[in-house]
Design a protein around this motif. Structure first.
Motif, PDB file in Angstrom:
ATOM      1  N   PRO A  29     -73.174 112.178  -0.012  1.00 25.10           N
ATOM      2  CA  PRO A  29     -73.393 112.147  -1.487  1.00 25.10           C
ATOM      3  C   PRO A  29     -72.765 111.001  -2.084  1.00 25.10           C
ATOM      4  N   SER A  30     -71.954 109.996  -1.531  1.00 22.35           N
ATOM      5  CA  SER A  30     -71.129 109.200  -2.283  1.00 22.35           C
ATOM      6  C   SER A  30     -71.904 107.736  -2.309  1.00 22.35           C
ATOM      7  N   ILE A  31     -73.246 107.889  -1.968  1.00 21.60           N
ATOM      8  CA  ILE A  31     -74.081 106.550  -2.120  1.00 21.60           C
ATOM      9  C   ILE A  31     -74.127 106.524  -3.612  1.00 21.60           C
ATOM     10  N   GLU A  32     -73.952 105.102  -4.040  1.00 24.23           N
ATOM     11  CA  GLU A  32     -74.003 104.922  -5.341  1.00 24.23           C
ATOM     12  C   GLU A  32     -75.228 104.012  -5.651  1.00 24.23           C
ATOM     13  N   GLU A  33     -75.819 103.431  -4.564  1.00 19.45           N
ATOM     14  CA  GLU A  33     -76.951 102.360  -5.042  1.00 19.45           C
ATOM     15  C   GLU A  33     -77.859 102.679  -3.803  1.00 19.45           C
ATOM     16  N   VAL A  34     -79.294 102.737  -4.307  1.00 18.89           N
ATOM     17  CA  VAL A  34     -80.391 102.647  -3.259  1.00 18.89           C
ATOM     18  C   VAL A  34     -81.042 101.640  -3.758  1.00 18.89           C
ATOM     19  N   ARG A  35     -81.105 100.747  -2.864  1.00 20.15           N
ATOM     20  CA  ARG A  35     -82.053  99.361  -3.016  1.00 20.15           C
ATOM     21  C   ARG A  35     -83.442  99.306  -2.197  1.00 20.15           C
ATOM     22  N   PHE A  36     -84.756  99.134  -2.912  1.00 15.15           N
ATOM     23  CA  PHE A  36     -85.524  98.852  -2.128  1.00 15.15           C
ATOM     24  C   PHE A  36     -85.942  97.674  -2.087  1.00 15.15           C
ATOM     25  N   ALA A  37     -86.360  97.103  -0.766  1.00 15.01           N
ATOM     26  CA  ALA A  37     -86.442  95.686  -0.735  1.00 15.01           C
ATOM     27  C   ALA A  37     -87.874  95.491  -0.348  1.00 15.01           C
ATOM     28  N   LEU A  38     -88.816  94.994  -1.091  1.00 12.72           N
ATOM     29  CA  LEU A  38     -90.153  94.774  -1.010  1.00 12.72           C
ATOM     30  C   LEU A  38     -90.546  93.413  -0.231  1.00 12.72           C
ATOM     31  N   TYR A  39     -91.334  93.732   0.628  1.00 14.05           N
ATOM     32  CA  TYR A  39     -91.664  92.271   1.405  1.00 14.05           C
ATOM     33  C   TYR A  39     -93.134  92.539   1.935  1.00 14.05           C
ATOM     34  N   PRO A  40     -93.760  91.512   2.335  1.00 18.26           N
ATOM     35  CA  PRO A  40     -93.609  90.147   1.638  1.00 18.26           C
ATOM     36  C   PRO A  40     -94.056  90.300   0.219  1.00 18.26           C
ATOM     37  N   ILE A  41     -93.521  89.532  -0.877  1.00 18.97           N
ATOM     38  CA  ILE A  41     -94.162  89.177  -1.900  1.00 18.97           C
ATOM     39  C   ILE A  41     -93.913  87.863  -2.059  1.00 18.97           C
ATOM     40  N   LEU A  42     -94.914  87.251  -1.709  1.00 20.59           N
ATOM     41  CA  LEU A  42     -94.714  85.759  -1.728  1.00 20.59           C
ATOM     42  C   LEU A  42     -95.520  85.091  -3.010  1.00 20.59           C
ATOM     43  N   ARG A  43     -94.868  83.755  -3.090  1.00 24.68           N
ATOM     44  CA  ARG A  43     -95.305  82.862  -4.200  1.00 24.68           C
ATOM     45  C   ARG A  43     -96.688  83.136  -4.616  1.00 24.68           C
ATOM     46  N   GLY A  44     -97.704  83.196  -3.518  1.00 27.42           N
ATOM     47  CA  GLY A  44     -99.194  83.326  -3.889  1.00 27.42           C
ATOM     48  C   GLY A  44     -99.489  84.818  -4.250  1.00 27.42           C
ATOM     49  N   ASP A  45     -98.504  85.751  -4.212  1.00 27.27           N
ATOM     50  CA  ASP A  45     -99.037  87.153  -4.376  1.00 27.27           C
ATOM     51  C   ASP A  45     -98.223  87.516  -5.858  1.00 27.27           C
ATOM     52  N   ALA A  46     -97.776  86.547  -6.517  1.00 28.24           N
ATOM     53  CA  ALA A  46     -97.076  86.846  -7.902  1.00 28.24           C
ATOM     54  C   ALA A  46     -97.884  87.770  -8.653  1.00 28.24           C
ATOM     55  N   GLU A  47     -99.088  87.183  -8.781  1.00 26.65           N
ATOM     56  CA  GLU A  47     -99.924  87.932  -9.828  1.00 26.65           C
ATOM     57  C   GLU A  47    -100.452  89.398  -9.391  1.00 26.65           C
ATOM     58  N   ASP A  48    -100.499  89.779  -8.028  1.00 21.02           N
ATOM     59  CA  ASP A  48    -100.931  91.019  -7.496  1.00 21.02           C
ATOM     60  C   ASP A  48     -99.182  91.719  -7.282  1.00 21.02           C
ATOM     61  N   ALA A  49     -98.466  91.156  -7.573  1.00 21.44           N
ATOM     62  CA  ALA A  49     -96.814  92.007  -7.486  1.00 21.44           C
ATOM     63  C   ALA A  49     -96.879  93.372  -8.181  1.00 21.44           C
ATOM     64  N   ALA A  50     -97.267  93.368  -9.461  1.00 25.45           N
ATOM     65  CA  ALA A  50     -97.157  94.591  -9.990  1.00 25.45           C
ATOM     66  C   ALA A  50     -98.075  95.729  -9.585  1.00 25.45           C
ATOM     67  N   LEU A  66     -83.312 112.627  -7.032  1.00 25.78           N
ATOM     68  CA  LEU A  66     -82.783 113.947  -8.057  1.00 25.78           C
ATOM     69  C   LEU A  66     -82.210 114.830  -7.050  1.00 25.78           C
ATOM     70  N   GLY A  67     -82.051 114.933  -6.022  1.00 27.47           N
ATOM     71  CA  GLY A  67     -81.625 116.076  -5.134  1.00 27.47           C
ATOM     72  C   GLY A  67     -79.865 115.821  -5.207  1.00 27.47           C
ATOM     73  N   PRO A  68     -79.594 117.021  -4.757  1.00 27.38           N
ATOM     74  CA  PRO A  68     -77.937 117.014  -4.755  1.00 27.38           C
ATOM     75  C   PRO A  68     -77.350 115.985  -3.449  1.00 27.38           C
ATOM     76  N   GLN A  69     -78.185 115.714  -2.550  1.00 27.91           N
ATOM     77  CA  GLN A  69     -77.348 114.523  -2.125  1.00 27.91           C
ATOM     78  C   GLN A  69     -77.293 113.106  -2.381  1.00 27.91           C
ATOM     79  N   PHE A  70     -77.922 113.151  -3.792  1.00 26.71           N
ATOM     80  CA  PHE A  70     -77.808 111.790  -4.276  1.00 26.71           C
ATOM     81  C   PHE A  70     -76.807 112.148  -5.636  1.00 26.71           C
ATOM     82  N   VAL A  71     -76.006 113.072  -5.730  1.00 28.86           N
ATOM     83  CA  VAL A  71     -75.229 113.237  -6.763  1.00 28.86           C
ATOM     84  C   VAL A  71     -74.560 112.069  -7.197  1.00 28.86           C
ATOM     85  N   GLY A  72     -73.958 111.072  -6.301  1.00 26.96           N
ATOM     86  CA  GLY A  72     -73.190 109.703  -6.681  1.00 26.96           C
ATOM     87  C   GLY A  72     -74.080 108.832  -7.133  1.00 26.96           C
TER      88      GLY A  72
END
Length: 89
Positions: A29-50, A66-72
């Motif tokens: 429960p002390s995890i303060e940050e969750v990071r999602f690393a999307l790959y590959p989004i290449l320069r040529g994919d920029a228009e389709d990234a959204a 939103l669950g209790p394990q992510f209280v932090g």
């Protein structure tokens, strides 16, 4: 910090299920940050990234975060991942 790779070349419904499953098994429960690393989004994919990012069911992922394990949890970030980043995970 917990970082998860989000491959844009896989089926979004499968990856959403995988992300929710992995996150639901977190017991620190002390995890303060969750990071999602999307790959590959290449320069040529920029228009389709959204469109690539919108293809995932983020509401399902948020439901787990939103669950209790992510209280932090203080931050959720999205970054463009590179292959070298995933060799370390």
């Amino acid at each position: 910090m917990l970082q998860l790779g989000v491959p844009t070349y896989r089926d979004p419904s499968f990856i959403t299920l995988w992300l929710a499953t992995v996150l639901s098994q977190v017991t620190e429960p002390s995890i303060e940050e969750v990071r999602f690393a999307l790959y590959p989004i290449l320069r040529g994919d920029a228009e389709d990234a959204a469109r690539m990012v919108d293809a995932y069911d983020w509401a399902a992922v948020v439901g787990v975060l939103l669950g209790p394990q992510f209280v932090g949890l203080r931050r959720v970030t999205f970054v463009s991942g590179r292959l070298g980043d995933y060799e370390k995970i």
